[in-house]
Design an enzyme around this catalytic site. Structure first.
Site, PDB file in Angstrom:
ATOM      1  N   CYS A 113     -62.031  -2.737  -0.232  1.00 35.07           N
ATOM      2  CA  CYS A 113     -60.744  -2.384  -0.835  1.00 35.07           C
ATOM      3  C   CYS A 113     -59.648  -3.426  -0.578  1.00 35.07           C
ATOM      4  O   CYS A 113     -58.626  -3.427  -1.264  1.00 35.07           O
ATOM      5  CB  CYS A 113     -60.281  -1.023  -0.332  1.00 35.07           C
ATOM      6  SG  CYS A 113     -61.481   0.296  -0.639  1.00 35.07           S
ATOM      7  N   HIS A 246     -52.912  -0.198  -2.095  1.00 37.89           N
ATOM      8  CA  HIS A 246     -54.268   0.211  -2.455  1.00 37.89           C
ATOM      9  C   HIS A 246     -54.250   1.716  -2.691  1.00 37.89           C
ATOM     10  O   HIS A 246     -53.669   2.476  -1.907  1.00 37.89           O
ATOM     11  CB  HIS A 246     -55.236  -0.157  -1.336  1.00 37.89           C
ATOM     12  CG  HIS A 246     -56.572   0.485  -1.458  1.00 37.89           C
ATOM     13  ND1 HIS A 246     -57.298   0.465  -2.635  1.00 37.89           N
ATOM     14  CD2 HIS A 246     -57.327   1.189  -0.568  1.00 37.89           C
ATOM     15  CE1 HIS A 246     -58.428   1.115  -2.457  1.00 37.89           C
ATOM     16  NE2 HIS A 246     -58.469   1.562  -1.212  1.00 37.89           N
ATOM     17  N   ASN A 276     -59.786   6.068  -6.364  1.00 36.93           N
ATOM     18  CA  ASN A 276     -59.889   4.852  -5.564  1.00 36.93           C
ATOM     19  C   ASN A 276     -60.867   3.901  -6.248  1.00 36.93           C
ATOM     20  O   ASN A 276     -62.070   4.157  -6.283  1.00 36.93           O
ATOM     21  CB  ASN A 276     -60.375   5.218  -4.161  1.00 36.93           C
ATOM     22  CG  ASN A 276     -60.493   4.019  -3.235  1.00 36.93           C
ATOM     23  OD1 ASN A 276     -60.463   2.871  -3.665  1.00 36.93           O
ATOM     24  ND2 ASN A 276     -60.648   4.286  -1.942  1.00 36.93           N
TER      25      ASN A 276
END
Length: 319
Positions: A113, A246, A276
């Site tokens: 990520c 993020h 996500n």
């Protein structure tokens, strides 16, 4: 002195939408359970014939068009991904071929990520050193391919997508300061521990996450690195116009914003509609805010995120 600036942004989301209600038909969960714990309402899922490089191509084309840059002008391609098309060659090389660009460096970055920030900082270093003049940095993922759809702790969290930026050399600062970090001691709380050996998959090929442990680590790590980045850049928290985090969990985003004393109105949030998307989430959110007019030229923007490794980082830039 040579700096790098973002010349254009782009993104791509697959057409298939998977809502919480649809997930509740597959696994023991509910819209209320998912939203209350994560803030996610739906996510996108790549078609069976779509690969990571296909998503990356669409985002790259959009960024090139937005920047007014021809593919042939790009002299560096970096793709941040955890879900490459194949073991090798790199997804960046596959993207390079699809763009019709030949000869320039092209490679993948794997920091989950945090991958887009690792790629962005690498491209910035190339440009500052004179090794590149125009760079394409893409975050692209098909994370739904490594999910256990019987595990409600993880299958509700992730989605597919791609985001991209074109960086160009400039006489004035764009990327002003960045900090990256990693700590392999935390490898066991977020991973996909499979490998290929002898033509077979060894280990568990599904994403595993210890949610409470990840949350505890992420909140402190993101607050600390954002504060350190601003302090080293000599920038006050009040000077930040936008936070582009993020998109992992709404509570983590809210915690980081609170630490930076930023109201949520100045935080770019795409999590409810996208879930996500790992390395794609920051460039996806950035492109969304650029295209809807919230992020404008001359504004101060903070990018920050964290992922498996553990790897994390923050980038402060003038858009």
């Amino acid at each position: 002195m040579t700096f790098s600036r973002i010349l254009g942004t782009g993104s791509y989301l697959p057409s298939k939408v998977l809502t919480n209600a649809m997930l509740a038909e597959q696994v023991e969960t509910s819209d209320e359970w998912i939203v209350s714990r994560t803030g996610i309402r739906e996510r996108r899922v790549a078609a069976p014939d779509q690969k990571t490089s296909d998503l990356a191509l669409e985002a790259a084309r959009a960024a090139l068009d937005n920047a007014g840059v021809a593919a042939g002008e790009i002299d560096l391609i970096i793709v941040a991904t955890t879900t490459p098309d194949m073991v090798f060659p790199s997804t960046a090389c596959l993207l390079q071929e699809k763009l019709g660009v030949h000869g320039c460096p092209a490679f993948d970055v794997q920091a989950v990520c945090a991958g887009f920030m690792y790629g962005l900082v690498t491209a910035d270093a190339y440009i500052r050193s004179g090794m590149a003049k125009k760079a394409l940095v893409v975050g692209a993922e098909v994370l739904t391919r490594i999910l256990d759809w019987d595990d409600r702790r993880t299958c509700v969290l992730f989605g597919d997508g791609a985001g991209a930026v074109v960086l160009g050399a400039s006489d004035t600062p764009g990327i002003r300061h960045a900090k990256l970090a990693a700590d392999g001691r935390y490898k066991d709380i977020l991973n996909t521990p499979a490998q290929i050996s002898g033509g077979k998959i060894q280990g568990i090929p599904y994403l595993f996450m210890d949610g409470p442990a990840v949350f505890k680590f992420a909140v402190k790590a993101l607050a600390d690195i954002a504060t350190q980045t601003l302090a080293e850049a000599g920038v006050d928290k009040g000077e930040v116009d936008w936070l582009v985090p993020h998109q992992a969990n709404l509570r983590i985003i809210e915690s980081t914003a609170k630490h930076l004393k930023l109201p949520l109105e100045r935080v770019i949030i795409t999590l409810p509609e996208q879930g996500n998307t790992s390395a794609a989430s920051i460039p996806l959110a950035l492109d969304t805010a650029v295209r809807d007019g919230r992020i404008r030229r001359g504004q101060t923007v903070m990018l920050e995120g964290i992922g498996g490794g553990f790897a994390w980082g923050a980038v402060l830039l003038t858009f």
